[in-house]
Design an enzyme around this catalytic site. Sequence first.
Site, PDB file in Angstrom:
ATOM      1  N   TRP A 209       0.872  -1.381   0.512  1.00 36.94           N
ATOM      2  CA  TRP A 209      -0.067   0.694   0.148  1.00 36.94           C
ATOM      3  C   TRP A 209       0.598   1.662  -0.136  1.00 36.94           C
ATOM      4  O   TRP A 209       0.336   2.480  -0.602  1.00 36.94           O
ATOM      5  CB  TRP A 209      -0.532   0.495   1.269  1.00 36.94           C
ATOM      6  CG  TRP A 209      -1.259   1.588   1.946  1.00 36.94           C
ATOM      7  CD1 TRP A 209      -3.099   1.598   0.906  1.00 36.94           C
ATOM      8  CD2 TRP A 209      -1.160   2.723   2.362  1.00 36.94           C
ATOM      9  NE1 TRP A 209      -2.799   2.830   1.699  1.00 36.94           N
ATOM     10  CE2 TRP A 209      -1.936   3.249   2.041  1.00 36.94           C
ATOM     11  CE3 TRP A 209      -0.626   2.374   3.212  1.00 36.94           C
ATOM     12  CZ2 TRP A 209      -2.298   4.510   2.993  1.00 36.94           C
ATOM     13  CZ3 TRP A 209      -0.379   3.451   3.986  1.00 36.94           C
ATOM     14  CH2 TRP A 209      -1.217   4.864   3.773  1.00 36.94           C
ATOM     15  N   HIS A 210       2.215   1.081   0.639  1.00 39.54           N
ATOM     16  CA  HIS A 210       3.084   2.432   0.866  1.00 39.54           C
ATOM     17  C   HIS A 210       3.313   2.620  -0.635  1.00 39.54           C
ATOM     18  O   HIS A 210       4.108   3.525  -1.029  1.00 39.54           O
ATOM     19  CB  HIS A 210       4.252   2.430   1.728  1.00 39.54           C
ATOM     20  CG  HIS A 210       3.033   2.383   3.109  1.00 39.54           C
ATOM     21  ND1 HIS A 210       2.665   1.482   4.135  1.00 39.54           N
ATOM     22  CD2 HIS A 210       3.312   3.681   3.950  1.00 39.54           C
ATOM     23  CE1 HIS A 210       2.393   1.828   5.235  1.00 39.54           C
ATOM     24  NE2 HIS A 210       2.760   3.054   5.306  1.00 39.54           N
ATOM     25  N   GLY A 211       3.583   1.420  -1.517  1.00 38.78           N
ATOM     26  CA  GLY A 211       4.514   2.061  -2.609  1.00 38.78           C
ATOM     27  C   GLY A 211       4.879   0.613  -3.227  1.00 38.78           C
ATOM     28  O   GLY A 211       4.841  -0.585  -2.545  1.00 38.78           O
ATOM     29  N   PHE A 359       2.423   8.234  -0.620  1.00 38.75           N
ATOM     30  CA  PHE A 359       1.073   6.987  -0.812  1.00 38.75           C
ATOM     31  C   PHE A 359      -0.295   7.471  -1.464  1.00 38.75           C
ATOM     32  O   PHE A 359      -1.026   7.980  -0.737  1.00 38.75           O
ATOM     33  CB  PHE A 359       1.625   6.612   0.600  1.00 38.75           C
ATOM     34  CG  PHE A 359       2.964   6.481   1.091  1.00 38.75           C
ATOM     35  CD1 PHE A 359       4.426   5.809   0.537  1.00 38.75           C
ATOM     36  CD2 PHE A 359       2.872   7.114   2.403  1.00 38.75           C
ATOM     37  CE1 PHE A 359       5.003   5.512   0.994  1.00 38.75           C
ATOM     38  CE2 PHE A 359       4.687   6.710   2.507  1.00 38.75           C
ATOM     39  CZ  PHE A 359       5.625   5.890   2.045  1.00 38.75           C
TER      40      PHE A 359
END
Length: 359
Positions: A209-211, A359
């Site tokens: 989800w963060h990258g 994000f």
Amino acid sequence: MSKILLPVGISFYTFQLIAYLVDVKRKEIKPCDSFINFWVFISFFGQLIAGPIMRGKEFLPQIENLQDNKLTLRNFKYGFYYIIMGLTKKIIFADFLASKADFYFNQVGNLNSLDAWFASYLFAFQIYFDFSAYSEIAVGVGYLFGLYLNINFKSPYISASPSEFWKRWHITLSSWIKDYIYIPLGGAKKGTLLQYMFLIIAMAISGLWHGAAWTFIMWGIYHGLLSAFHKIYRKWIKLERKNSFYKILSIFIFFNLTTIGWVFFRAKSIHEAVFMIKKMITLCDISFSHVYFVYFGFIALLYGIHILEYFIRNNEITLKLFWEKHVPTGIRAAAYMAILIILILLTKTEESSFIYFQF
């Protein structure tokens, strides 16, 4: 090579939309019958870009009654309090630590073991101050509109276990991952081994989800493994957990384990992350110098500030009553003005965005 430009904060309102759709499907909330209310629910500017991630059952009823809200003295005070707290964390701490952490992470190959630990500690506090700053500003803005947003951080570095950490760090994302990924996968209902696997999968998704980078995924897997191993530890090793020494030791160990994990999050590549972590764990090239006493004394000071924040947060009502009852109005006004002047003087002229804007 072309690049795909994504809207700022897309992951936050995407998760909010997913939670809304799932909750409606589960019949936990009724579908919103007002386009305007639904639009405000998804796009409220205070928390749109970096959270907290709000659920429909928590936020929609507030929006539906928004026309009845009035700016009260209580809400103004709390709004001002959280906004100033957030600005202080961002301007005084996060922005200052950012340049120091960047200095070390931009020359990973030249770091010795103590440098690697120092760099990791710097980033651990940078990302905490930076992210909690935005969340608290959002909470403060919410109060000014008569809207109550969830507190997203509660002094996470005083946690003694992975489960406690995720109840204190990015709380709304942690609960989202639990409710919409971990439990639907099966949670603890399908046996111990599958529970551990689900934990690791859920945390890996949290990292993704963060990258879309292996460093973020490895950060998530690392925390999934920490959670799984801690459950094994709790199951097979019986110790007296009410002992204060045990509690302090647990906090110390888990804070350092968390700090190691931040290397995956911040490093530019898996290779750099592994190189730094190897240095940190093996302590293979320690070179003592008096300067390191200053460096790690600074880290101890930051941790002391973190403990002070924990104390203030747990005693907000008592401290508020003492402040208003025993401190003269003129002194309080001068203190507020001094804080504002300091924040203005320390504000950087160049752009300084929040880490989680990406994000």
